[in-house]
Design an enzyme around this catalytic site. Structure first.
Site, PDB file in Angstrom:
ATOM      1  N   ASP A   1     -26.268 -10.633  30.102  1.00 39.46           N
ATOM      2  CA  ASP A   1     -26.102 -11.632  29.036  1.00 39.46           C
ATOM      3  C   ASP A   1     -27.482 -12.102  28.592  1.00 39.46           C
ATOM      4  O   ASP A   1     -28.255 -12.624  29.407  1.00 39.46           O
ATOM      5  CB  ASP A   1     -25.276 -12.813  29.565  1.00 39.46           C
ATOM      6  CG  ASP A   1     -25.027 -13.882  28.510  1.00 39.46           C
ATOM      7  OD1 ASP A   1     -25.437 -13.699  27.349  1.00 39.46           O
ATOM      8  OD2 ASP A   1     -24.419 -14.920  28.852  1.00 39.46           O
TER       9      ASP A   1
ATOM     10  N   LYS B   1     -28.096 -12.834  33.848  1.00 42.43           N
ATOM     11  CA  LYS B   1     -28.792 -13.279  32.642  1.00 42.43           C
ATOM     12  C   LYS B   1     -30.065 -12.461  32.491  1.00 42.43           C
ATOM     13  O   LYS B   1     -30.770 -12.226  33.482  1.00 42.43           O
ATOM     14  CB  LYS B   1     -29.165 -14.760  32.784  1.00 42.43           C
ATOM     15  CG  LYS B   1     -27.955 -15.673  32.899  1.00 42.43           C
ATOM     16  CD  LYS B   1     -27.233 -15.734  31.578  1.00 42.43           C
ATOM     17  CE  LYS B   1     -26.118 -16.742  31.608  1.00 42.43           C
ATOM     18  NZ  LYS B   1     -25.487 -16.862  30.285  1.00 42.43           N
TER      19      LYS B   1
ATOM     20  N   GLU C   1     -24.086  -8.846  26.507  1.00 44.41           N
ATOM     21  CA  GLU C   1     -23.546  -9.995  25.797  1.00 44.41           C
ATOM     22  C   GLU C   1     -24.616 -10.661  24.935  1.00 44.41           C
ATOM     23  O   GLU C   1     -25.725 -10.906  25.405  1.00 44.41           O
ATOM     24  CB  GLU C   1     -22.996 -10.995  26.834  1.00 44.41           C
ATOM     25  CG  GLU C   1     -22.261 -12.169  26.240  1.00 44.41           C
ATOM     26  CD  GLU C   1     -21.674 -13.087  27.305  1.00 44.41           C
ATOM     27  OE1 GLU C   1     -21.737 -12.774  28.511  1.00 44.41           O
ATOM     28  OE2 GLU C   1     -21.156 -14.154  26.917  1.00 44.41           O
TER      29      GLU C   1
ATOM     30  N   ASP D   1     -20.581 -13.727  21.972  1.00 41.52           N
ATOM     31  CA  ASP D   1     -20.278 -15.049  22.548  1.00 41.52           C
ATOM     32  C   ASP D   1     -20.626 -16.097  21.489  1.00 41.52           C
ATOM     33  O   ASP D   1     -19.776 -16.491  20.679  1.00 41.52           O
ATOM     34  CB  ASP D   1     -21.083 -15.218  23.848  1.00 41.52           C
ATOM     35  CG  ASP D   1     -21.006 -16.620  24.452  1.00 41.52           C
ATOM     36  OD1 ASP D   1     -20.213 -17.447  23.967  1.00 41.52           O
ATOM     37  OD2 ASP D   1     -21.753 -16.911  25.415  1.00 41.52           O
TER      38      ASP D   1
ATOM     39  N   SER E   1     -21.451 -15.409  37.132  1.00 39.46           N
ATOM     40  CA  SER E   1     -22.634 -15.303  36.292  1.00 39.46           C
ATOM     41  C   SER E   1     -23.836 -15.767  37.106  1.00 39.46           C
ATOM     42  O   SER E   1     -23.822 -16.870  37.654  1.00 39.46           O
ATOM     43  CB  SER E   1     -22.415 -16.199  35.063  1.00 39.46           C
ATOM     44  OG  SER E   1     -23.599 -16.304  34.310  1.00 39.46           O
TER      45      SER E   1
ATOM     46  N   LYS F   1     -22.326 -10.721  36.432  1.00 40.77           N
ATOM     47  CA  LYS F   1     -23.083 -10.809  35.168  1.00 40.77           C
ATOM     48  C   LYS F   1     -24.437 -11.393  35.509  1.00 40.77           C
ATOM     49  O   LYS F   1     -24.513 -12.396  36.212  1.00 40.77           O
ATOM     50  CB  LYS F   1     -22.303 -11.700  34.197  1.00 40.77           C
ATOM     51  CG  LYS F   1     -23.105 -12.434  33.133  1.00 40.77           C
ATOM     52  CD  LYS F   1     -22.174 -13.026  32.097  1.00 40.77           C
ATOM     53  CE  LYS F   1     -22.717 -14.296  31.461  1.00 40.77           C
ATOM     54  NZ  LYS F   1     -21.796 -14.831  30.446  1.00 40.77           N
TER      55      LYS F   1
ATOM     56  N   GLY G   1     -17.516 -19.196  30.463  1.00 48.24           N
ATOM     57  CA  GLY G   1     -17.583 -20.519  31.077  1.00 48.24           C
ATOM     58  C   GLY G   1     -18.813 -21.242  30.610  1.00 48.24           C
ATOM     59  O   GLY G   1     -19.790 -20.623  30.177  1.00 48.24           O
TER      60      GLY G   1
ATOM     61  N   LYS H   1     -14.587 -18.734  24.797  1.00 47.04           N
ATOM     62  CA  LYS H   1     -14.719 -19.986  25.552  1.00 47.04           C
ATOM     63  C   LYS H   1     -14.015 -21.075  24.781  1.00 47.04           C
ATOM     64  O   LYS H   1     -14.403 -21.334  23.623  1.00 47.04           O
ATOM     65  CB  LYS H   1     -16.188 -20.396  25.665  1.00 47.04           C
ATOM     66  CG  LYS H   1     -17.052 -19.460  26.476  1.00 47.04           C
ATOM     67  CD  LYS H   1     -18.511 -19.879  26.376  1.00 47.04           C
ATOM     68  CE  LYS H   1     -19.367 -18.971  27.235  1.00 47.04           C
ATOM     69  NZ  LYS H   1     -20.808 -19.102  26.940  1.00 47.04           N
TER      70      LYS H   1
HETATM   71  O1  NPG Z   1     -19.757 -19.831  35.282  1.00 46.52           O
HETATM   72  O2  NPG Z   1     -19.228 -21.357  33.834  1.00 46.52           O
HETATM   73  C1  NPG Z   1     -19.976 -20.461  34.229  1.00 46.52           C
HETATM   74  C2  NPG Z   1     -21.208 -20.146  33.446  1.00 46.52           C
HETATM   75  C3  NPG Z   1     -21.153 -18.847  32.762  1.00 46.52           C
HETATM   76  O3  NPG Z   1     -23.229 -17.860  32.242  1.00 46.52           O
HETATM   77  C4  NPG Z   1     -22.366 -18.644  31.920  1.00 46.52           C
HETATM   78  N1  NPG Z   1     -22.471 -19.386  30.839  1.00 46.52           N
HETATM   79  O4  NPG Z   1     -24.090 -18.234  27.960  1.00 46.52           O
HETATM   80  O5  NPG Z   1     -22.223 -17.763  28.869  1.00 46.52           O
HETATM   81  C5  NPG Z   1     -23.272 -18.401  28.852  1.00 46.52           C
HETATM   82  C6  NPG Z   1     -23.591 -19.326  29.990  1.00 46.52           C
HETATM   83  C7  NPG Z   1     -23.978 -20.724  29.682  1.00 46.52           C
HETATM   84  C8  NPG Z   1     -23.994 -21.630  30.698  1.00 46.52           C
HETATM   85  C9  NPG Z   1     -24.323 -21.156  28.447  1.00 46.52           C
HETATM   86  C10 NPG Z   1     -24.294 -22.961  30.476  1.00 46.52           C
HETATM   87  C11 NPG Z   1     -24.625 -22.477  28.237  1.00 46.52           C
HETATM   88  C12 NPG Z   1     -24.608 -23.354  29.248  1.00 46.52           C
END
Ligand code: NPG
Length: 372
Positions: free
Chosen positions: A191, A166, A216, A241, A138, A164, A293, A265
């Site tokens: 996402d 953001k 997402e 999500d 991500s 992915k 994650g 998750k």
């Molecule tokens: O690699 O663990 C990872 C992060 C993946 O993008 C990711 N998480 O919205 O899914 C999400 C996002 C996130 C990260 C959301 C941190 C909240 C806190």
């Protein structure tokens, strides 16, 4: 086998610096705040993680709420109790509504403990069928598209099987176009972390041109209905999500057609048992799932690897290597990426990682022990 006796529970509030900042539509993080949980029975111990953030941005929970609910409500429900299997732990905590991240650390610690006592991996206990999982990465919002392209190139070089990115208003269609111009065939998804409203439907339909795996959580964090309206206007599958906190949410989402894919998750749904139940539901309905994650450190990351070994996790998830985020992790053998973009599912007892206690002591900002 005798039941587990929950003799001692310890909480560690930990802060690790991130190698580089991570930006989503909800804000920018420079470090990872999380709660680690250790549960002991006799000579054995198990570890879990409550992946809270430094504020209520992704989830309403924070360090203070999770610590409070664990100390004052969840730990009193568990401490001194016998439990046959970690699969019962989520139901034992049922009297407490919500607070899924607080629950997750405790529940995961019991899975690890059970695995270590039985000499079985958590993947095996959960019914995992894979010895390796496919790893995706991500990539946060960057200051420029050039920086994004450079980061993505680096991750592809490492072998990650899916990218992915953001997105948020102003950082979406044109950014995806730039990536697609450079990599027409790379498995790519976006996402939004709830950055849009239904009024943006036509704009979001502009993403349909780019053969994305999915978009997402485009709409509100607690919405199912408007996602169902949006999905009818998009060719790209919607993946939910934030909107899926329980099995009941997943059922409602599938009935409404709010999306075609679910990101599961453990931290968001209250642990591995609830994650497995959502997985089982989706598997029965032939809805693909993948493991998301929350920038977990080695403990929660290892639990994510275990749950991602279940058969319905057919899409590469956000479980990437520890070194993607941290220079040094709290476990002695951090989760690592194979050159083919997979991660091995540990077959040893429990989650298969050991805690680096000296480093943990250095990064622990708050600690409390509870004894039966
Ligand atoms: O690699 O663990 C990872 C992060 C993946 O993008 C990711 N998480 O919205 O899914 C999400 C996002 C996130 C990260 C959301 C941190 C909240 C806190």
């Amino acid at each position: 086998m005798k039941p587990m006796l929950i003799e001692q529970i310890e909480l560690y509030a930990v802060q690790l610096p991130l190698k580089s900042h991570f930006e989503t539509s909800t804000g920018r993080a420079y470090h990872r705040d999380t709660i680690l949980v250790r549960i002991r029975d006799d000579g054995a111990e198990g570890w879990g993680e409550s992946p809270i953030e430094d504020g209520p941005w992704y989830s309403p929970e924070t360090l203070e709420t999770a610590w409070h609910v664990q100390r004052d409500f969840l730990i009193p429900l568990l401490l001194g109790q016998e439990i046959e299997s970690a699969s019962q732990a989520f139901a034992r905590m049922d009297r407490v509504r919500g607070h899924n991240m607080a629950k997750t650390g405790l529940e995961e610690a019991l899975w690890d403990l059970e695995g270590r006592q039985k000499g079985l991996s958590v993947s095996h206990l959960l019914g995992g069928t894979r010895s390796q999982i496919e790893s995706g990465v991500s990539v946060g919002i960057q200051d420029t598209v050039e920086e994004l392209i450079e980061q993505v190139a680096g991750f592809l070089e490492l072998g990650y099987r899916r990218i992915k990115i953001k997105i948020k208003p102003g950082w979406d269609v044109e950014i995806v176009r730039a990536l697609r111009d450079k990599w027409p065939d790379v498995p790519l998804m976006v996402d939004a972390n709830s950055a849009y409203t239904l009024a943006d439907a036509d704009h979001l339909a502009g993403l349909d041109a780019f053969n994305l795996l999915m978009i997402e959580q485009p709409l509100a964090h607690d919405d199912l209905y408007e996602h169902s309206l949006l999905q009818r206007r998009l060719r790209t599958p919607i993946c939910l999500d934030e909107s899926i906190a329980t099995v009941a949410d997943a059922q409602a989402a599938l009935a409404l057609g709010s999306g075609r894919i679910i990101n599961i998750k453990p931290g968001r749904v209250g642990g591995l048992e609830e994650a497995k139940r959502i997985h089982d539901l989706c598997l029965a309905r032939e809805v693909p799932v993948w493991c998301g994650g929350l920038l977990e450190v080695g403990v929660g990351r290892a639990h994510n690897v275990a749950i991602a070994s279940l058969p319905g996790y057919t899409l590469p998830g956000d479980v990437s290597a520890s070194e993607r985020y941290f220079d040094r992790d709290v476990v002695t053998s951090p989760i690592a990426l194979n050159s083919d973009g997979t991660i091995d599912v540990p077959s040893g007892p429990g989650i298969g990682v050991e805690i680096d206690e000296r480093f943990l002591a250095q990064v622990t900002e708050r600690y409390q022990q509870f004894r039966a």
